[in-house]
Structures are given as structure tokens and as C-alpha cells.
Design an enzyme around this catalytic site. Structure first.
Site, PDB file in Angstrom:
ATOM      1  CB  THR A   1      -0.161   0.652 -17.863  1.00  0.00           C
ATOM      2  OG1 THR A   1       0.860  -0.360 -17.871  1.00  0.00           O
ATOM      3  CG2 THR A   1      -0.523   1.018 -19.300  1.00  0.00           C
TER       4      THR A   1
ATOM      5  CB  CYS B   1       5.440  -5.555 -21.927  1.00  0.00           C
ATOM      6  SG  CYS B   1       4.956  -5.103 -20.254  1.00  0.00           S
TER       7      CYS B   1
HETATM    8  N1  PMP Z   1       6.824   0.725 -15.430  1.00  0.00           N
HETATM    9  C1  PMP Z   1       7.734  -0.220 -15.126  1.00  0.00           C
HETATM   10  C2  PMP Z   1       9.157   0.191 -14.894  1.00  0.00           C
HETATM   11  C3  PMP Z   1       7.341  -1.558 -15.019  1.00  0.00           C
HETATM   12  O1  PMP Z   1       8.264  -2.495 -14.716  1.00  0.00           O
HETATM   13  C4  PMP Z   1       5.995  -1.904 -15.240  1.00  0.00           C
HETATM   14  C5  PMP Z   1       5.530  -3.349 -15.149  1.00  0.00           C
HETATM   15  N2  PMP Z   1       6.234  -4.227 -16.015  1.00  0.00           N
HETATM   16  C6  PMP Z   1       5.085  -0.881 -15.549  1.00  0.00           C
HETATM   17  C7  PMP Z   1       5.534   0.419 -15.629  1.00  0.00           C
HETATM   18  C8  PMP Z   1       3.631  -1.169 -15.802  1.00  0.00           C
HETATM   19  O2  PMP Z   1       2.957  -1.437 -14.592  1.00  0.00           O
HETATM   20  P1  PMP Z   1       1.527  -2.146 -14.569  1.00  0.00           P
HETATM   21  O3  PMP Z   1       1.774  -3.606 -14.766  1.00  0.00           O
HETATM   22  O4  PMP Z   1       0.982  -1.842 -13.199  1.00  0.00           O
HETATM   23  O5  PMP Z   1       0.695  -1.533 -15.624  1.00  0.00           O
END
Ligand code: PMP
Length: 383
Positions: free
Chosen positions: A71, A325
Site C-alpha cells: 500500500t 479489503c
Molecule cells: N496490491 C495487491 C494486488 C494486493 O493483493 C495487496 C494485498 N491485498 C496489496 C496491493 C496491498 O498490500 P499490503 O497489504 O502490503 O499493503
């Protein structure tokens, strides 16, 4: 215990990773910016990690920035390139199926006066290359297209995309490769991208840790100001235990990739054949060819997603409706909507995501649970 098959949401931390992290917590707790022996000791782990990652990705160590996860990597690169290049243009391109850590950043930039083109995808989830070609302009400064989609597993034709983007005079190319790590080879010299995001917890590393590859010479404004860590590109004391954890996890994932891919392909095959043999009605969402296999998105016409997830949970099967999410909410998947429009599939599909630790027996249990749920619905229909 139940069966967890939601590995695209997150994976357990590998024991080798925990051991490597514990060693840092217990024996090398120094601040890598301190100049005394304890600080230099910690710095060695940071430098070694950066070198090891750079070797796997086939880039220069200086092109790697450690972050708090994908993120942050996505926010940093998209905002950073947009803000630093606005004198060349204010046009940006992405797709309708990106993760929210990409999509919401573009929506934010639209409010700041940038113009964003959101590319369509076909029913396999593959981006429309002709639309991309037509959308690129003199004032396009960034194209961000994910390598593997986190809900359906579709792999984008990254080489074709790269060569199209290359024809635009001012456009940088970023890819969110979070779901590719451990499944596809990530040789950045081959991929020819200018920026790439990864997240450790998707491949056996700790949560809250990721990285951003930024090609040397890329014009970008960094947002995190403060100390001089990460050569002034991301201020804040580096989290050495987590960074060592990420490095250990990526090294293992890279070594074991081929063996894991074979096993995961077998699990997927077993699942699809098992459902077919038991005459459970279903269809695969996404591509059968251009996919990483670890993400299997299935449409079950006889039941809505929330009921299905609840019944599976009661059977001890833990899967999801797509992106973690948005899980827990009733918002229909923006990925399935982009692929199928206003179709019943959007509200009748689940994501089963696989891992090297799952067994034939586990898959059998998932099949049996789905059959039980299907037979119950059929019975009620005829009651
Ligand atoms: N991009 C993709 C394609 C993801 O699957 C995710 C995690 N669901 C993220 C970004 C975000 O990653 P993080 O949990 O490390 O913030």
C-alpha cells in the site's frame, strides 16, 4: 482447525523467517544509522538484505526501497511520479481491476487536477491493449498496470504492455506485482518496468513490510520526509527484523517457486475435476491459460456469495469473496464487475487461493463441503 484457503489475502510466516527475525530482535537491535559498532552491525543486515533482494530481482541494490507494505509502495510511486512530472503532463493510465491501494490513489489524483484513463478488461481479466495504445498521449506521465490480479489470478501480457508504453515519450511504467511473487519469475531486467511493488506477507514474510523498486533516473518526488534513511527517499528508522524477514521469505519463495507451482497446479486441477465429477454447477472466472493457478475464482450459480461463505465457514473452510479489503462488506467486486458487467456472477463467486502447504486431502474436504452445500440447496429447491 479447519482449512484455510485464502492465501491471496495473506500467508503464514515461515519458520525460517521467524528464526531470522528473532536473531535480529535478540542479537542485532542497533539503529542502522548509528555510527558505533552496534549500529554498523545492524547496517550490515540492511545492506545484505538490499543486495540479496537486488540479486533476485536482477536490479541494482540502490534501486530498492524498503517500505511498510505494498500500500505504501503504490502510494509512493503513483503520487511521487505524478507530482514530480506534472510539467510534462497530467495524464495517467491504470486499469479498472487494480487493488484499492492503486485505484484510490488515482481517484485522489483526479481530485488534484490529474486526468486518469481507467482501461477495460475482457472476460478473462486481460487488459485491452488497443485501448491502451489509443489512450497513450504526449502528456501521459504514468501507466500503472498490475502483473497478477489478486481476485482472479489473471496475468497481464506485461511484455506487450511494456512495448506499447515505451512508445509514449514521457510515460513511466509501474506494476503492482504483489500477487506474482513466489509464483512468477520477477526478473526486472526482462520485465523492463520502471517501478514495481511487493509485499512480504503474500510470500511467507511478515505483514507491514514491502518494497518498491524504482529504476535509477526515474523522476519522482518522495513523500516521507525526515531523516536520511533509504538515501532520503523514505525517512524513518528501517525495520531491520522485518526487512530481514522479507529477504529470507523472498529468497525461499524464489528457490522453491518451480516445485510449488507444480504442486499448486495439481491442487487446482483436483479441485476443478472434483467439482465436475460431483456435478456441482460452477464456472471459472478469469483465464485458464494466463493465470498463476494459486488464485481460483469460481462462480456458483445456485447460491449467493455471502450465504456460501457463511456455510463454508461452518464447514471449517476459510475462503473469501475476493479482495480482503472489501471482504465483510456487501460491495460487489469491482474486478468481476469490470470483467462481466452487471452479471449474477459478481454476487455469486468466491475466491479460493492455494498454497504449497495444502494437501490432496484438504482439497477433497473443500470439494465435499461444496457438494454438501449444493445438495442441500437442490433439496430445498424441490421441497
Ligand atoms: N496490491 C495487491 C494486488 C494486493 O493483493 C495487496 C494485498 N491485498 C496489496 C496491493 C496491498 O498490500 P499490503 O497489504 O502490503 O499493503
Amino acid at each position: 482447525m479447519g482449512i484455510y484457503a485464502d492465501y491471496a489475502a495473506t500467508t503464514p510466516v515461515k519458520s525460517e523467517v521467524i528464526d531470522a527475525m528473532m536473531d535480529i530482535y535478540q542479537n542485532h537491535f542497533g539503529n542502522p544509522s548509528s555510527i558505533h559498532t552496534q549500529g554498523r552491525d545492524a547496517r550490515r543486515f540492511l545492506d545484505d538484505s538490499r543486495r540479496a533482494i537486488a540479486k533476485i530481482l536482477n536490479v541494482r541494490p540502490a534501486e530498492i526501497i524498503f517500505t511498510s507494505g505494498a500500500t505504501e509502495s503504490n502510494n509512493t510511486v503513483i503520487k511521487g511520479i505524478a507530482y514530480a512530472n506534472q510539467t510534462k503532463g497530467k495524464h495517467l493510465i491504470t486499469t479498472k481491476i487494480e487493488h484499492h491501494s492503486v485505484l484510490h490513489v488515482f481517484e485522489h489524483l483526479e481530485q488534484q487536477g490529474f486526468e486518469v484513463t481507467y482501461l477495460d478488461v475482457d472476460t478473462s481479466g486481460i487488459v485491452d491493449l488497443e485501448q491502451l495504445r489509443g489512450a497513450l498521449r504526449e502528456d501521459t506521465i504514468l501507466v500503472s498496470i498490475m502483473l497478477v490480479n489478486n481476485e482472479v489470478g489473471t496475468v497481464q501480457p506485461i511484455y506487450d504492455i511494456q512495448s506499447i508504453v515505451d512508445s509514449a515519450p514521457h510515460a513511466y511504467f509501474h506494476t503492482d506485482a504483489v500477487q506474482a511473487a513466489g509464483h512468477l519469475e520477477l526478473n526486472i531486467e526482462d520485465l523492463q518496468v520502471d517501478a514495481l511493488s511487493l509485499s512480504a506477507h503474500k510470500f511467507g514474510g511478515p505483514k507491514g513490510t514491502g518494497l518498491l523498486y524504482i529504476k535509477q533516473g526515474t523522476t519522482i518526488a518522495y513523500q516521507q520526509l525526515g531523516g536520511e534513511q533509504e538515501t532520503k527517499r523514505r525517512a524513518g528508522t528501517e525495520n531491520i527484523p522485518q526487512i530481514v524477514g522479507l529477504t529470507t521469505a523472498l529468497t525461499l519463495a524464489d528457490k522453491q517457486r518451480d516445485a510449488h507451482n507444480i504442486h499448486i497446479a495439481q491442487l487446482k486441477e483436483q479441485l476443478l475435476v472434483g467439482l465436475q465429477n460431483r456435478a456441482i454447477p460452477f464456472e471459472v472466472n478469469g483465464s485458464m491459460m494466463d493465470t498463476t493457478n494459486h488464485i481460483v475464482n469460481l462462480y456458483f450459480p445456485f447460491i449467493d456469495v455471502e450465504t456460501l461463505l457463511t456455510l463454508l465457514d461452518l464447514e471449517g473452510i476459510y475462503v473469501s469473496s475476493g479482495s480482503a479489503c472489501t471482504a465483510g462488506s456487501t460491495i460487489p467486486s469491482h474486478v468481476l464487475s469490470a470483467m462481466y458487467g452487471e452479471d449474477e456472477r459478481v454476487t455469486h463467486s468466491i475466491r479460493i487461493s492455494l498454497h504449497e502447504t495444502l494437501t490432496e486431502q484438504d482439497m477433497n474436504q473443500i470439494i465435499v463441503a461444496l457438494q454438501k452445500i449444493y445438495l442441500k440447496f437442490k433439496e430445498e429447491e424441490h421441497a
